[in-house]
Design an enzyme around this catalytic site. Structure first.
Site, PDB file in Angstrom:
ATOM      1  N   LYS A  13       0.833  -1.211   0.000  1.00  0.00           N
ATOM      2  CA  LYS A  13       0.000   0.000   0.000  1.00  0.00           C
ATOM      3  C   LYS A  13       0.867   1.261   0.000  1.00  0.00           C
ATOM      4  O   LYS A  13       0.629   2.184  -0.772  1.00  0.00           O
ATOM      5  CB  LYS A  13      -0.935   0.029   1.225  1.00  0.00           C
ATOM      6  CG  LYS A  13      -1.943  -1.101   1.271  1.00  0.00           C
ATOM      7  CD  LYS A  13      -2.926  -0.937   2.418  1.00  0.00           C
ATOM      8  CE  LYS A  13      -2.332  -1.071   3.797  1.00  0.00           C
ATOM      9  NZ  LYS A  13      -1.844  -2.422   4.134  1.00  0.00           N
ATOM     10  N   ARG A  87      -9.769   1.036   8.144  1.00  0.00           N
ATOM     11  CA  ARG A  87      -9.562  -0.411   8.273  1.00  0.00           C
ATOM     12  C   ARG A  87     -10.790  -1.082   8.867  1.00  0.00           C
ATOM     13  O   ARG A  87     -10.824  -2.309   8.948  1.00  0.00           O
ATOM     14  CB  ARG A  87      -8.361  -0.681   9.166  1.00  0.00           C
ATOM     15  CG  ARG A  87      -7.039  -0.867   8.396  1.00  0.00           C
ATOM     16  CD  ARG A  87      -5.934  -1.013   9.412  1.00  0.00           C
ATOM     17  NE  ARG A  87      -4.780  -1.736   8.995  1.00  0.00           N
ATOM     18  CZ  ARG A  87      -3.609  -1.165   8.685  1.00  0.00           C
ATOM     19  NH1 ARG A  87      -3.490   0.132   8.634  1.00  0.00           N
ATOM     20  NH2 ARG A  87      -2.569  -1.912   8.402  1.00  0.00           N
ATOM     21  N   ARG A 126      11.461  -7.254   4.436  1.00  0.00           N
ATOM     22  CA  ARG A 126      11.202  -5.819   4.580  1.00  0.00           C
ATOM     23  C   ARG A 126      12.150  -5.181   5.604  1.00  0.00           C
ATOM     24  O   ARG A 126      12.348  -5.714   6.693  1.00  0.00           O
ATOM     25  CB  ARG A 126       9.745  -5.588   4.998  1.00  0.00           C
ATOM     26  CG  ARG A 126       9.428  -4.112   5.135  1.00  0.00           C
ATOM     27  CD  ARG A 126       8.036  -3.789   4.779  1.00  0.00           C
ATOM     28  NE  ARG A 126       7.105  -4.027   5.872  1.00  0.00           N
ATOM     29  CZ  ARG A 126       5.846  -3.617   5.845  1.00  0.00           C
ATOM     30  NH1 ARG A 126       5.379  -2.969   4.802  1.00  0.00           N
ATOM     31  NH2 ARG A 126       5.057  -3.863   6.850  1.00  0.00           N
ATOM     32  N   ARG A 159      11.151  -3.611  11.282  1.00  0.00           N
ATOM     33  CA  ARG A 159      10.132  -2.970  12.117  1.00  0.00           C
ATOM     34  C   ARG A 159       9.703  -3.955  13.202  1.00  0.00           C
ATOM     35  O   ARG A 159       9.514  -5.130  12.914  1.00  0.00           O
ATOM     36  CB  ARG A 159       8.909  -2.648  11.239  1.00  0.00           C
ATOM     37  CG  ARG A 159       8.554  -1.194  11.170  1.00  0.00           C
ATOM     38  CD  ARG A 159       7.572  -0.922  10.076  1.00  0.00           C
ATOM     39  NE  ARG A 159       6.251  -1.477  10.335  1.00  0.00           N
ATOM     40  CZ  ARG A 159       5.213  -1.295   9.518  1.00  0.00           C
ATOM     41  NH1 ARG A 159       5.346  -0.586   8.427  1.00  0.00           N
ATOM     42  NH2 ARG A 159       4.045  -1.811   9.787  1.00  0.00           N
ATOM     43  N   ARG A 170      -1.256  -9.492  12.864  1.00  0.00           N
ATOM     44  CA  ARG A 170      -1.710  -8.423  11.961  1.00  0.00           C
ATOM     45  C   ARG A 170      -2.517  -9.001  10.804  1.00  0.00           C
ATOM     46  O   ARG A 170      -3.537  -8.435  10.406  1.00  0.00           O
ATOM     47  CB  ARG A 170      -0.500  -7.644  11.426  1.00  0.00           C
ATOM     48  CG  ARG A 170       0.179  -6.814  12.492  1.00  0.00           C
ATOM     49  CD  ARG A 170       1.502  -6.258  12.027  1.00  0.00           C
ATOM     50  NE  ARG A 170       1.373  -5.309  10.949  1.00  0.00           N
ATOM     51  CZ  ARG A 170       2.355  -4.969  10.117  1.00  0.00           C
ATOM     52  NH1 ARG A 170       3.540  -5.532  10.229  1.00  0.00           N
ATOM     53  NH2 ARG A 170       2.152  -4.091   9.168  1.00  0.00           N
TER      54      ARG A 170
HETATM   55  P1  AMP Z   1       0.559  -0.229   8.724  1.00  0.00           P
HETATM   56  O1  AMP Z   1       1.856   0.464   8.589  1.00  0.00           O
HETATM   57  O2  AMP Z   1      -0.522   0.374   7.872  1.00  0.00           O
HETATM   58  O3  AMP Z   1       0.676  -1.730   8.518  1.00  0.00           O
HETATM   59  O4  AMP Z   1       0.077  -0.024  10.244  1.00  0.00           O
HETATM   60  C1  AMP Z   1       0.880  -0.429  11.324  1.00  0.00           C
HETATM   61  C2  AMP Z   1       0.033  -0.567  12.588  1.00  0.00           C
HETATM   62  O5  AMP Z   1      -0.575   0.697  12.904  1.00  0.00           O
HETATM   63  C3  AMP Z   1      -1.127  -1.533  12.483  1.00  0.00           C
HETATM   64  O6  AMP Z   1      -0.728  -2.883  12.724  1.00  0.00           O
HETATM   65  C4  AMP Z   1      -2.049  -1.008  13.584  1.00  0.00           C
HETATM   66  O7  AMP Z   1      -1.557  -1.350  14.868  1.00  0.00           O
HETATM   67  C5  AMP Z   1      -1.899   0.498  13.419  1.00  0.00           C
HETATM   68  N1  AMP Z   1      -2.870   1.069  12.441  1.00  0.00           N
HETATM   69  C6  AMP Z   1      -2.585   1.620  11.230  1.00  0.00           C
HETATM   70  N2  AMP Z   1      -3.694   2.061  10.610  1.00  0.00           N
HETATM   71  C7  AMP Z   1      -4.715   1.785  11.451  1.00  0.00           C
HETATM   72  C8  AMP Z   1      -6.128   1.970  11.385  1.00  0.00           C
HETATM   73  N3  AMP Z   1      -6.710   2.529  10.307  1.00  0.00           N
HETATM   74  N4  AMP Z   1      -6.869   1.553  12.439  1.00  0.00           N
HETATM   75  C9  AMP Z   1      -6.304   0.996  13.519  1.00  0.00           C
HETATM   76  N5  AMP Z   1      -4.987   0.765  13.647  1.00  0.00           N
HETATM   77  C10 AMP Z   1      -4.185   1.157  12.633  1.00  0.00           C
END
Ligand code: AMP
Length: 216
Positions: A13, A87, A126, A159, A170
């Protein structure tokens, strides 16, 4: 254009959002990057969200929506790509209310669908820059110098939430919540599915062709 990108962790993404923004002059807003920045700065919000992120669980809707609300207003004039938000259906409904109030609803929601085996491979390689948060992959998107960020020369790291046990949580959380969200946007006539199992360039070509066709 006002776009949202959906897809499992590791779908690409962030990478595709950056390309879309560059090609079409849009602003990129990544909920994950926003949260990680808060966490790094150790703000009151950062302290609240730390455990959720590190354990691969969603940050509560109220908190997440509040953080996005404060950023969205400045994006709507130019057009934007949301990456990682919404989400949940509750987030999607709040987003729709916020954008309707600004008279700038979403124009499209792109769902990046990926084969689970491909996802595992992507996670294993990654790496991220702890300073500027740039993302690399040891095989698929390597930095110029092994283990070093192209932008600021910092040493790349894994990360914390890319560790295998957390990745599992996740991906499970994603699967538990994605169906109603896809149904919500399909019903709204906004959803477009893209097969994102290919290379970065292959996926980008598919997205670019479709968006360029719409621009005229
Ligand atoms: P990402 O980098 O998009 O994979 O997000 C990393 C982490 O941030 C996720 O595993 C969640 O803990 C949190 N997170 C990101 N976006 C959201 C969202 N829209 N709603 C809730 N938690 C989020």
């Amino acid at each position: 254009m006002r776009l949202a990108l959906l897809g499992p962790p590791g779908a690409g993404k962030g990478t595709q959002a950056s390309r879309i923004c560059e090609a079409f002059g849009l602003l990129h807003l990544s909920s994950g990057d926003l949260l990680r920045a808060e966490k790094l700065k150790n703000t009151p919000v950062g302290k609240k969200i730390r455990d959720y992120i590190d354990n691969g669980r969603f940050v509560p809707d109220e908190l997440m929506i509040g953080i996005m609300r404060s950023k969205l207003v400045s994006l709507v004039r130019q057009g934007f790509v949301l990456d990682g938000f919404p989400r949940t259906v509750s987030q999607a409904k709040s987003l729709s209310d916020m954008l309707d109030a600004l008279n700038r609803p979403l124009t499209q929601v792109i769902n990046l669908a990926v084969d689970p085996a491909v996802l595992t491979r992507r996670f294993e390689g990654r790496r991220v820059c702890p300073v500027c948060l740039s993302v690399y992959h040891v095989d698929l998107m390597p930095p110029q110098q092994n283990g070093i960020c192209d932008v600021d020369g910092a040493e790349l790291v894994i990360r914390p939430d890319d560790m295998p046990a957390v990745v599992q949580t996740r991906i499970e959380t994603y699967h538990q919540t994605i169906r109603p969200l896809l149904a919500y946007y399909r019903d709204a006539g906004l959803l477009w599915d893209v097969d994102a199992s290919g290379t970065v360039d292959e996926v980008w070509l598919a997205i670019d062709a479709r968006l360029a066709g719409q621009e005229v």
